[in-house]
Design an enzyme around this catalytic site. Structure first.
Site, PDB file in Angstrom:
ATOM      1  CB  SER A   1      -0.803  -0.501   0.801  1.00 29.83           C
ATOM      2  OG  SER A   1      -0.225   0.763   2.605  1.00 29.83           O
ATOM      3  CG  ASP A   2       1.742   6.168  -1.176  1.00 23.91           C
ATOM      4  OD1 ASP A   2       2.656   5.764  -0.280  1.00 23.91           O
ATOM      5  OD2 ASP A   2       2.012   6.643  -2.168  1.00 23.91           O
ATOM      6  CD1 TRP A   3       1.992   7.739   5.510  1.00 27.82           C
ATOM      7  CD2 TRP A   3       3.808   6.644   5.283  1.00 27.82           C
ATOM      8  NE1 TRP A   3       2.599   7.690   7.060  1.00 27.82           N
ATOM      9  CE2 TRP A   3       3.752   7.612   6.739  1.00 27.82           C
ATOM     10  CE3 TRP A   3       5.705   6.396   5.043  1.00 27.82           C
ATOM     11  CZ2 TRP A   3       4.800   7.267   7.967  1.00 27.82           C
ATOM     12  CZ3 TRP A   3       6.315   6.667   6.447  1.00 27.82           C
ATOM     13  CH2 TRP A   3       5.894   7.183   7.515  1.00 27.82           C
ATOM     14  N   GLY A   4      -0.156   4.613   4.634  1.00 21.50           N
ATOM     15  CA  GLY A   4      -1.403   5.180   5.295  1.00 21.50           C
ATOM     16  C   GLY A   4      -2.629   4.982   4.217  1.00 21.50           C
ATOM     17  CB  SER A   5      -3.596   4.182   0.852  1.00 19.60           C
ATOM     18  OG  SER A   5      -2.684   2.741   0.947  1.00 19.60           O
TER      19      SER A   5
END
Ligand code: NOJ
Length: 758
Positions: free
Chosen positions: A288-292
């Protein structure tokens, strides 16, 4: 039907093939044996990625999270980390994983190694302007060598997002607006990072990102919505992902923050599970992207963290970066039967698979060697590559009356804050490069012993470009104006260096006005009033609007952010030591109001130009860009002729001649475009389908032979099916996308059948 109901349906109908498990690869027996031993908690650990504590590249977690993170890392159950750099730190964390966990599974260490680790090459958009695939691959290779020497084994690069949005700060990180050029560069970068053998101590896992359509952020605003039709998705957004997957085997894919047609990419089952893992058979890791995963709550797609975890894992997002939702909820989701453990197992298998491929199970400390860290960073040979890459990335935009190269006998005034800036050229995403360590333009003048008088002019921003955010642009301090104007007045020739500092582009740094920032336009006009003999050197992380400059100054050199050896590369172009050969990977608009402006647009029903008012145009600005895609001048002149096409059994052969009609040797990027005149879906007025960069000595003629095959002649229809249709095609060749030299060929149904067989 709610999102969760959709996922529930899928779950009910799930079969073993729905998750597209790879069961035959070289490591699968060992992976299975390990998986069989793992508890559910250990599996979830492998799907969790934490950031290190020093370098935070997203919203920082709360204190209690940090404490929990620390505890979990010490017990060794976490699968991977980002932002831990250097053999000493990596060793500490790796020891936790290997020595404290029950199964001793090593961690992976990831970092945003985007255009270098210690040695900075040009920003990716600049490198794309070189159209030099071998050199781009080499640049990624040295980045990988340095990253691996610092204990890393995974980069979150290359970004392969096609973008038509110069306002979007992250255009600096991609290859521009074109899916064909973007595809070739995506392949080159992945190959550079991963090399031939992933388990070697100088290769690292590549990540193609952001899956998908992050570059189509509405109005260029960071993290914004992407609303695109399926034909744009298939023909513009997905091709670089597809090309990299088919030809370079990236072992990781990162999903995106944004929604695509209303679905957050992290929770998009059609993209991740169906297209990527199913249709394209991807068996590496989706991160995932950061916190996505967590951000799906703000998107209004899930109600809470538990749902976020459920939707993300079902949609095919294997590893959760810094959301903590897998950590908190996956176990209970499996226990309650809402998520089948088979899905968790598939995700864990992927993580273990790439760890095996990296050789970490044979030696968890493979990437950790302090001696190598000493030897392999910031070497002379890496700096040489950075210089070569920088020279090839510069684009000469204007050169009226041969204002350039500079002739030796002139009194030169070198002006501009950016002329002495040793930080801006490092660009954004400079990994572990030391701040203020690049060669400035003035350093370049000094290195080649070129005489000049210098004046600062005006500060671009207040404060230090490396740390300031938001960047405080200077709109009020004109202290250096008078001196700069006086210096210009005394000189025969002005070299004025203007543009953006490093932190004006990159993540979170979109701009609505993309003219010269702050008071630089005013300075330019003040200098022009006393001495119009200006060579304008422009630094930027994006295309800037340069209409006034284009109308008034004789020479413009686009110098992006060129990395450590920036100043020398720029001076080499100014003196003619290097004959510029870069070509733009994006249109440069005349005005912000034209954005998105891209060369491969559709024709509209009223393309014009017409005399009356009712045709597709603006009344206050021309339709064309200021500088088109593929454009860039040289000190040599190139003439194209003898264009011929021939339809062969499995391709169309295109041949043409380019002659260097000047007295200077030079390099030209010969470009081939097509237009499918009539199709089931309206096709662009031009589409790049081939290019070759070649050296041509003064007076030399060279014949180019290129091929258009099935991939180049077809397109994806609205259902995502690849089709080639019979009919007439235009072929255009030239040194930019606005070339008019064309020929026409026809494809019959029979041709198409034989093409399809191949
Ligand atoms: C957010 C960015 O979008 C992504 O590209 C990057 O890899 C991560 N942060 C990690 O730093």
């Amino acid at each position: 039907m709610s999102n969760l109901a959709t996922f529930a349906n899928w779950l009910d109908n799930m079969t073993a093939t729905s998750i597209h498990a790879n069961t035959t690869g070289p490591y699968e027996t060992r992976i299975k044996a390990l998986l069989d031993k793992m508890t559910l908690a250990e599996k979830v650990g492998q799907l969790t990625q934490f950031s290190g504590f020093h370098d935070v590249t997203g919203p920082a977690p709360s204190d209690w999270r940090a404490a929990q993170k620390h505890h979990l890392l010490q017990s060794g159950v976490i699968g991977s980390m980002l932002n831990v750099v250097g053999t000493e730190d990596v060793l500490n964390y790796q020891k936790y994983a290997v020595e404290n966990s029950r199964l001793g599974i090593p961690m992976m260490f990831a970092y945003d190694v985007i255009h270098g680790q210690k040695t900075m090459c040009p920003i990716p958009l600049a490198e794309a302007a070189s159209w030099d695939l071998k050199l781009i691959e080499k640049s990624a290779r040295i980045a990988a060598i340095e990253a691996a020497a610092q204990g890393l084994n995974w980069t979150f690069a290359p970004m392969v997002d096609v973008s038509r949005e110069p306002r979007w700060g992250r255009v600096m990180e991609g290859a521009g607006e074109d899916p064909y050029l973007g595809s070739r560069i995506a392949e080159a970068r992945v190959k550079g990072f991963q090399g031939d053998d992933l388990s070697a101590d100088d290769t690292i896992l590549a990540t193609i990102k952001h899956f998908a359509a992050y570059g189509f952020a509405e109005a260029g605003k960071e993290y914004n919505t992407a609303e695109i039709g399926t034909t744009t998705l298939y023909n513009m957004v997905l091709p670089p992902f597809d090309a990299a997957l088919r030809n370079a085997n990236p072992r990781s894919v990162m999903n995106a923050f944004n929604t695509v047609n209303g679905i957050p990419a992290t929770g998009d089952m059609a993209l991740q599970r169906d297209w990527l893992k199913g249709n394209r058979g991807f068996d590496g890791v989706v991160v995932s992207d950061w916190g996505s995963a967590l951000e799906m709550i703000a998107h209004g797609f899930v109600a809470n963290e538990r749902e976020a975890a459920k939707v993300a894992i079902l949609a095919g997002s294997d590893v959760d970066m810094e959301s903590y939702v897998y950590l908190d909820h996956l176990e209970s989701l499996v226990e309650s039967g809402e998520v089948d453990e088979v899905i968790i197992d598939d995700a864990v298998r992927r993580v273990l698979r790439v760890k095996f491929e990296l050789g970490l199970f044979d030696d968890p400390y493979r990437y950790i060697d302090p001696a190598r860290e000493q030897e392999r960073l910031f070497t002379e040979s890496h700096l040489d590559t950075a210089l070569e890459m920088a020279r090839k990335s510069i684009v000469l935009l204007k050169n009226e009356h041969n204002a350039l190269p500079l002739s030796g006998d002139k009194k030169i005034a070198l002006i501009g804050a950016l002329a002495v800036d040793q930080d801006a050229p490092l660009g954004n995403w400079r990994a572990h490069a030391q701040a203020h360590s690049a060669m400035s333009v003035m350093d370049g003048f000094n290195e080649v012993e070129l005489d000049y008088i210098y004046s600062y002019g005006v500060a671009v921003q207040h404060g230090d470009s490396h740390f300031e955010h938001p960047v405080h642009v200077n709109y009020d301090n004109r202290d250096g104006f008078d001196e700069a104007v006086a210096t210009a007045q005394e000189a025969d020739q002005v070299v004025l260096v203007v543009g953006e500092t490093a932190r004006m582009s990159g993540e979170g740094r979109s701009r609505a006005d993309i003219g010269l920032p702050g008071l630089q336009q005013e300075l330019l006009e003040a200098i022009h009033a006393v001495n119009p003999k200006i060579v304008l050197v422009v630094m930027g992380g994006r295309p800037l609007v340069l209409s006034w400059a284009h109308a008034h100054v004789p020479a413009i050199v686009y110098a992006w952010h060129l990395g450590h050896r920036s100043g020398r590369a720029i001076v080499d172009v100014l003196t003619g030591e290097e004959n510029p050969s870069g070509k733009l990977p994006m249109n440069f608009p005349r005005s912000v109001g034209q954005i998105p402006i891209y060369y491969n647009h559709l024709n509209t029903g009223r393309p014009g130009p017409r005399n009356e008012v009712t045709w597709a145009h603006y009344s206050d600005v021309e339709n064309t860009p200021l500088f088109p895609f593929g454009y860039g001048l040289s000190y040599a002149w190139f003439e194209y002729s003898e264009l011929a096409t021939h339809v062969e059994s499995d391709h169309v052969a295109v041949s043409f001649v380019v002659k260097n009609t000047s007295h200077r040797d030079g390099e030209e990027v010969a470009q081939l475009y097509i237009r499918d005149r009539v199709a089931g879906i309206a096709r662009p007025v031009k589409e790049l389908k081939g290019f070759e960069k070649a050296h041509l000595s003064a007076g030399e003629s060279k014949r180019f032979d290129m091929k258009l095959g099935r991939d180049e002649l077809g397109y994806f229809n609205g259902q995502g099916t690849f089709v080639i249709e019979p009919g007439e095609f235009d072929v255009f060749v030239g040194g930019s996308s606005d070339t008019a030299l064309n020929a026409v060929f026809s494809l019959s149904k029979e041709h198409i059948t034989s093409f399809a067989v191949k």
